[in-house]
Motif scaffolding. Structure first.
Motif, mmCIF file in Angstrom:
data_model
loop_
_atom_site.group_PDB
_atom_site.id
_atom_site.type_symbol
_atom_site.label_atom_id
_atom_site.label_comp_id
_atom_site.label_asym_id
_atom_site.label_seq_id
_atom_site.Cartn_x
_atom_site.Cartn_y
_atom_site.Cartn_z
ATOM 1 N N ALA A 96 1.008 -1.240 -0.114
ATOM 2 C CA ALA A 96 0.095 -0.147 0.131
ATOM 3 C C ALA A 96 0.950 1.325 -0.011
ATOM 4 C CB ALA A 96 -0.958 -0.178 1.186
ATOM 5 N N GLU A 97 2.170 1.176 -0.344
ATOM 6 C CA GLU A 97 3.115 2.188 -0.634
ATOM 7 C C GLU A 97 3.196 2.874 0.564
ATOM 8 O OE1 GLU A 97 1.999 4.770 -3.924
ATOM 9 O OE2 GLU A 97 2.046 3.052 -5.023
ATOM 10 N N GLY A 98 3.435 2.254 1.712
ATOM 11 C CA GLY A 98 3.757 2.744 2.977
ATOM 12 C C GLY A 98 2.441 3.389 4.091
ATOM 13 N N ILE A 99 1.323 3.192 3.531
ATOM 14 C CA ILE A 99 0.263 3.701 4.258
ATOM 15 C C ILE A 99 -0.710 2.601 4.690
ATOM 16 C CG2 ILE A 99 -2.029 4.884 3.937
ATOM 17 C CD1 ILE A 99 -0.781 6.277 1.451
ATOM 18 N N ARG A 100 -0.949 2.762 5.999
ATOM 19 C CA ARG A 100 -1.654 1.539 6.757
ATOM 20 C C ARG A 100 -3.187 1.910 6.172
ATOM 21 N NH1 ARG A 100 1.425 -0.264 11.882
ATOM 22 N NH2 ARG A 100 -0.258 -1.607 11.868
ATOM 23 N N ILE A 101 -3.460 1.325 5.072
ATOM 24 C CA ILE A 101 -4.617 1.623 4.446
ATOM 25 C C ILE A 101 -5.897 1.020 5.126
ATOM 26 C CG2 ILE A 101 -4.600 -0.276 2.696
ATOM 27 C CD1 ILE A 101 -6.066 3.344 2.229
ATOM 28 N N ASN A 102 -5.742 -0.113 5.679
ATOM 29 C CA ASN A 102 -6.695 -0.939 6.602
ATOM 30 C C ASN A 102 -6.891 -0.051 7.797
ATOM 31 O OD1 ASN A 102 -7.396 -3.101 4.699
ATOM 32 N ND2 ASN A 102 -5.580 -4.386 5.647
ATOM 33 N N LEU A 103 -5.989 0.352 8.342
ATOM 34 C CA LEU A 103 -6.287 1.010 9.707
ATOM 35 C C LEU A 103 -6.806 2.399 9.372
ATOM 36 C CD1 LEU A 103 -5.636 1.244 12.588
ATOM 37 C CD2 LEU A 103 -3.482 2.457 12.159
ATOM 38 N N TRP A 104 -6.429 3.107 8.253
ATOM 39 C CA TRP A 104 -7.214 4.414 8.176
ATOM 40 C C TRP A 104 -8.431 4.180 7.511
ATOM 41 C CZ3 TRP A 104 -5.459 8.156 10.702
ATOM 42 C CH2 TRP A 104 -4.175 8.381 11.205
ATOM 43 N N THR A 105 -8.798 3.286 6.721
ATOM 44 C CA THR A 105 -10.213 2.863 6.473
ATOM 45 C C THR A 105 -11.125 2.528 7.608
ATOM 46 O OG1 THR A 105 -9.421 2.668 4.149
ATOM 47 C CG2 THR A 105 -11.578 1.778 4.517
ATOM 48 N N GLY A 106 -10.508 1.904 8.102
ATOM 49 C CA GLY A 106 -11.363 1.183 9.460
ATOM 50 C C GLY A 106 -11.707 2.387 10.285
ATOM 51 N N ILE A 107 -10.932 3.283 10.742
ATOM 52 C CA ILE A 107 -11.231 4.411 11.452
ATOM 53 C C ILE A 107 -12.250 5.460 10.900
ATOM 54 C CG2 ILE A 107 -10.273 6.595 12.435
ATOM 55 C CD1 ILE A 107 -7.406 4.821 13.122
ATOM 56 N N ALA A 108 -12.215 5.524 9.649
ATOM 57 C CA ALA A 108 -12.998 6.401 8.868
ATOM 58 C C ALA A 108 -14.486 5.758 8.768
ATOM 59 C CB ALA A 108 -12.575 6.584 7.393
ATOM 60 N N MET A 109 -14.421 4.219 8.706
ATOM 61 C CA MET A 109 -16.062 3.730 8.813
ATOM 62 C C MET A 109 -16.479 3.763 10.128
ATOM 63 S SD MET A 109 -15.177 0.624 6.079
ATOM 64 C CE MET A 109 -16.780 0.054 6.132
ATOM 65 N N LEU A 110 -15.577 3.635 11.090
ATOM 66 C CA LEU A 110 -16.024 3.849 12.487
ATOM 67 C C LEU A 110 -16.647 5.059 12.985
ATOM 68 C CD1 LEU A 110 -13.234 1.989 14.576
ATOM 69 C CD2 LEU A 110 -15.457 1.150 14.321
ATOM 70 N N VAL A 111 -15.906 6.303 12.458
ATOM 71 C CA VAL A 111 -16.692 7.471 12.537
ATOM 72 C C VAL A 111 -17.960 7.709 11.607
ATOM 73 C CG1 VAL A 111 -16.119 10.007 11.795
ATOM 74 C CG2 VAL A 111 -14.313 8.643 12.718
ATOM 75 N N VAL A 112 -17.997 7.201 10.596
ATOM 76 C CA VAL A 112 -19.151 7.328 9.817
ATOM 77 C C VAL A 112 -20.247 6.527 10.488
ATOM 78 C CG1 VAL A 112 -20.208 6.712 7.605
ATOM 79 C CG2 VAL A 112 -18.088 7.884 7.318
ATOM 80 N N GLY A 113 -20.209 5.286 10.745
ATOM 81 C CA GLY A 113 -20.976 4.702 11.464
ATOM 82 C C GLY A 113 -21.530 5.115 12.597
ATOM 83 N N GLY A 114 -20.476 5.715 13.623
ATOM 84 C CA GLY A 114 -21.012 6.361 14.750
ATOM 85 C C GLY A 114 -21.866 7.757 14.599
ATOM 86 N N ALA A 115 -21.721 8.269 13.113
ATOM 87 C CA ALA A 115 -22.184 9.611 12.751
ATOM 88 C C ALA A 115 -23.535 9.198 12.363
ATOM 89 C CB ALA A 115 -21.566 10.046 11.557
ATOM 90 N N PHE A 116 -23.760 8.064 11.825
ATOM 91 C CA PHE A 116 -25.310 7.679 11.304
ATOM 92 C C PHE A 116 -26.081 7.231 12.409
ATOM 93 C CE2 PHE A 116 -24.039 7.096 7.111
ATOM 94 C CZ PHE A 116 -25.218 7.273 6.250
ATOM 95 N N LEU A 117 -25.543 6.492 13.747
ATOM 96 C CA LEU A 117 -26.140 6.089 14.909
ATOM 97 C C LEU A 117 -26.362 7.324 15.516
ATOM 98 C CD1 LEU A 117 -24.413 2.926 15.700
ATOM 99 C CD2 LEU A 117 -26.693 3.079 14.728
ATOM 100 N N LEU A 118 -25.589 8.498 15.546
ATOM 101 C CA LEU A 118 -26.064 9.373 16.413
ATOM 102 C C LEU A 118 -26.783 10.415 15.756
ATOM 103 C CD1 LEU A 118 -24.938 11.522 18.717
ATOM 104 C CD2 LEU A 118 -23.322 12.663 17.094
#
Length: 79
Positions: A40-62
């Motif tokens: 992934a060219e030095g980017i922890r893509i799974n980690l950053w995408t997972g964090i973004a999805m957690l934020v979006v999911g939390g926003a929907f539930l909020l």
């Protein structure tokens, strides 16, 4: 006065799915090896995408919690 009805709200389903998949990706991203990070060219893509999805999911539930759907009035059902 009758108790308010709990309506099916798609925001709850979408938020829950984003949280579930976000959690899976975040955990996967925490344990990614050097080979996956290099691909992934030095980017922890799974980690950053997972964090973004957690934020979006939390926003929907909020959003669903702060702005609940109102039950239709009985007069609307008769028309």
């Amino acid at each position: 006065m009758a108790a308010p009805q709990r309506l099916f709200d798609i925001r709850r389903v979408i938020g829950g799915l984003f949280l579930a998949y976000g959690l899976i990706l975040t955990v996967t991203g925490l344990f990614d090896g050097a080979q996956e990070i290099h691909k992934a060219e030095g980017i922890r893509i799974n980690l950053w995408t997972g964090i973004a999805m957690l934020v979006v999911g939390g926003a929907f539930l909020l959003w669903e919690r702060l702005r609940p759907s109102d039950a239709p009035s009985p007069s609307d059902e008769q028309e």
